[in-house]
Design an enzyme around this catalytic site. Structure first.
Site, PDB file in Angstrom:
ATOM      1  N   PRO A  57       0.826  -1.211   0.000  1.00  0.00           N
ATOM      2  CA  PRO A  57       0.000   0.000   0.000  1.00  0.00           C
ATOM      3  C   PRO A  57       0.856   1.255   0.000  1.00  0.00           C
ATOM      4  CG  PRO A  57      -0.799  -1.581   1.617  1.00  0.00           C
ATOM      5  CD  PRO A  57       0.512  -2.105   1.116  1.00  0.00           C
ATOM      6  N   GLU A  58       0.469   2.218  -0.833  1.00  0.00           N
ATOM      7  CA  GLU A  58       1.188   3.485  -0.884  1.00  0.00           C
ATOM      8  C   GLU A  58       0.382   4.538  -0.121  1.00  0.00           C
ATOM      9  OE1 GLU A  58       2.608   4.532  -4.772  1.00  0.00           O
ATOM     10  OE2 GLU A  58       3.167   2.474  -5.253  1.00  0.00           O
TER      11      GLU A  58
ATOM     12  N   LYS B  90       3.623   6.422   5.092  1.00  0.00           N
ATOM     13  CA  LYS B  90       2.807   5.216   5.003  1.00  0.00           C
ATOM     14  C   LYS B  90       2.505   4.624   6.378  1.00  0.00           C
ATOM     15  CE  LYS B  90       5.095   4.302   0.597  1.00  0.00           C
ATOM     16  NZ  LYS B  90       5.958   3.391  -0.181  1.00  0.00           N
TER      17      LYS B  90
ATOM     18  N   HIS C 265      -4.743 -15.510  10.717  1.00  0.00           N
ATOM     19  CA  HIS C 265      -3.966 -14.309  10.403  1.00  0.00           C
ATOM     20  C   HIS C 265      -4.441 -13.098  11.194  1.00  0.00           C
ATOM     21  CE1 HIS C 265      -2.097 -16.648   7.332  1.00  0.00           C
ATOM     22  NE2 HIS C 265      -3.150 -16.691   6.552  1.00  0.00           N
TER      23      HIS C 265
ATOM     24  N   ARG D  67       1.220 -12.260   5.646  1.00  0.00           N
ATOM     25  CA  ARG D  67       2.674 -12.365   5.461  1.00  0.00           C
ATOM     26  C   ARG D  67       3.455 -11.738   6.613  1.00  0.00           C
ATOM     27  NH1 ARG D  67       4.173 -10.727  -0.618  1.00  0.00           N
ATOM     28  NH2 ARG D  67       6.129 -11.724   0.030  1.00  0.00           N
TER      29      ARG D  67
ATOM     30  N   ARG E  60      22.383  16.124  -9.097  1.00  0.00           N
ATOM     31  CA  ARG E  60      22.237  14.678  -8.914  1.00  0.00           C
ATOM     32  C   ARG E  60      22.164  13.976 -10.258  1.00  0.00           C
ATOM     33  NH1 ARG E  60      20.523  13.540  -3.679  1.00  0.00           N
ATOM     34  NH2 ARG E  60      21.075  11.375  -4.194  1.00  0.00           N
TER      35      ARG E  60
ATOM     36  N   ARG F  23      12.652  -2.293  -9.507  1.00  0.00           N
ATOM     37  CA  ARG F  23      11.212  -2.070  -9.618  1.00  0.00           C
ATOM     38  C   ARG F  23      10.837  -1.777 -11.062  1.00  0.00           C
ATOM     39  NH1 ARG F  23       9.680   1.778  -4.434  1.00  0.00           N
ATOM     40  NH2 ARG F  23      10.920   0.678  -2.872  1.00  0.00           N
TER      41      ARG F  23
END
EC number: 3.2.2.23
Length: 287
Positions: A2-3, A58, A104, A123, A166, A277
């Site tokens: 989740p973001e 988050k 869970h 998890r 950068r 990613r």
């Protein structure tokens, strides 16, 4: 994982039940999640009142009337189920509704108002901790964090400072929580496409005049995602069981091989692996 929009959606779902509520009982069904639960976890929470629910990046933060803050992170598969007197609503599993497996159900909060909030995490990549409220901003998880992208402290000057000289691409730097807090892969890909900036362009070579549109794109894409409840992909569900719908508005993320949606652009969405990613972008209009 989740973001920011998904975590904000969960926070908003929990808020009516937990904000201002006193915890009549707390049960931890195991001593650890991703990390061990803090010493006295159950005892320190039982009888405490949650003053409000906040979010930092988050993380969901629940300051307590006893001087601690309950810090919660969903990890990859963490979710909440709310059972209130008027009925129980079970969370979905991103693309489909499921009944969470009781094995869970790791932490259970009960309020004096009769609500039960259960944290499920198959998890166990999520975690919870109790931190003195006056030390939260100094904690290792938060001390080096950049500004909130939806807050007034995030603007083009933030990026100008972070990008100066950068060589890394803007996607890499935007995912660095020291630059800006809470951004993740999905929404960075979407914001870079909206602003027409290549994720691979050396950040120090991006003209300053392009940083204001990029900042606006980041704010817009996050605000839109929060409005529709985040993105339903694999493991995320809002606290009330609702699924997110921003995935239907994706312009590039997971759209490999599809035509670029930018008007008059003849490009095709491509995918490349960047720092482990998937990066989705248009090689024609993102320069």
């Amino acid at each position: 994982m989740p973001e920011l929009p998904e975590v904000e959606t969960v926070r908003r779902g929990l808020e009516p039940v937990l904000s201002g509520a006193r915890l009549s009982s707390v049960r931890a069904n195991r001593p650890d999640l991703r990390f061990p639960l803090p010493d006295g976890f159950v005892q320190r929470l039982t009888g405490a009142r949650i003053l409000r629910l906040d979010r930092r990046a988050k993380y969901i933060l629940a300051p307590l009337d006893r001087g601690d803050t309950l810090v919660m992170h969903l990890g990859m598969t963490g979710r909440f189920e709310i059972a209130a007197p008027e009925g129980t609503v079970r969370p979905g599993d991103f693309a489909r509704e499921v009944t969470p497996d009781d094995k869970h159900a790791h932490v259970v909060f009960q309020t004096e108002d009769g609500a039960t909030v259960t944290y499920f995490d198959p998890r166990r990549f999520g975690f919870m901790d109790l931190i003195p409220t006056d030390r939260v901003s100094h904690h290792a998880w938060f001390a080096a964090m950049g500004p909130e992208p939806l807050g007034e402290g995030f603007d083009a000057r933030t990026l100008e400072k972070a990008f100066a000289n950068r060589k890394q691409g803007p996607k890499t730097l935007l995912l660095d929580q020291r630059t800006v807090a809470g951004l993740g892969n999905i929404y960075v890909c979407e914001a870079l496409h909206r602003s027409g900036i290549s994720p691979f362009k050396p950040s120090g070579n991006i003209a300053k005049k392009r940083l204001t549109p990029l900042t606006a794109a980041i704010k817009d894409v996050l605000a839109e995602a929060v409005e529709v409840g985040g993105s339903t992909l694999k493991d995320f569900a809002a606290a009330d069981g609702a699924l997110g719908y921003f995935q239907h508005r994706f312009r590039v993320y997971d759209r490999e091989g599809e035509p670029c949606p930018t008007p008059a652009c003849k490009g095709v969405i491509a995918r490349e692996v960047q720092a482990g990613r998937s990066t989705f972008f248009c090689p024609v209009c993102q320069v």
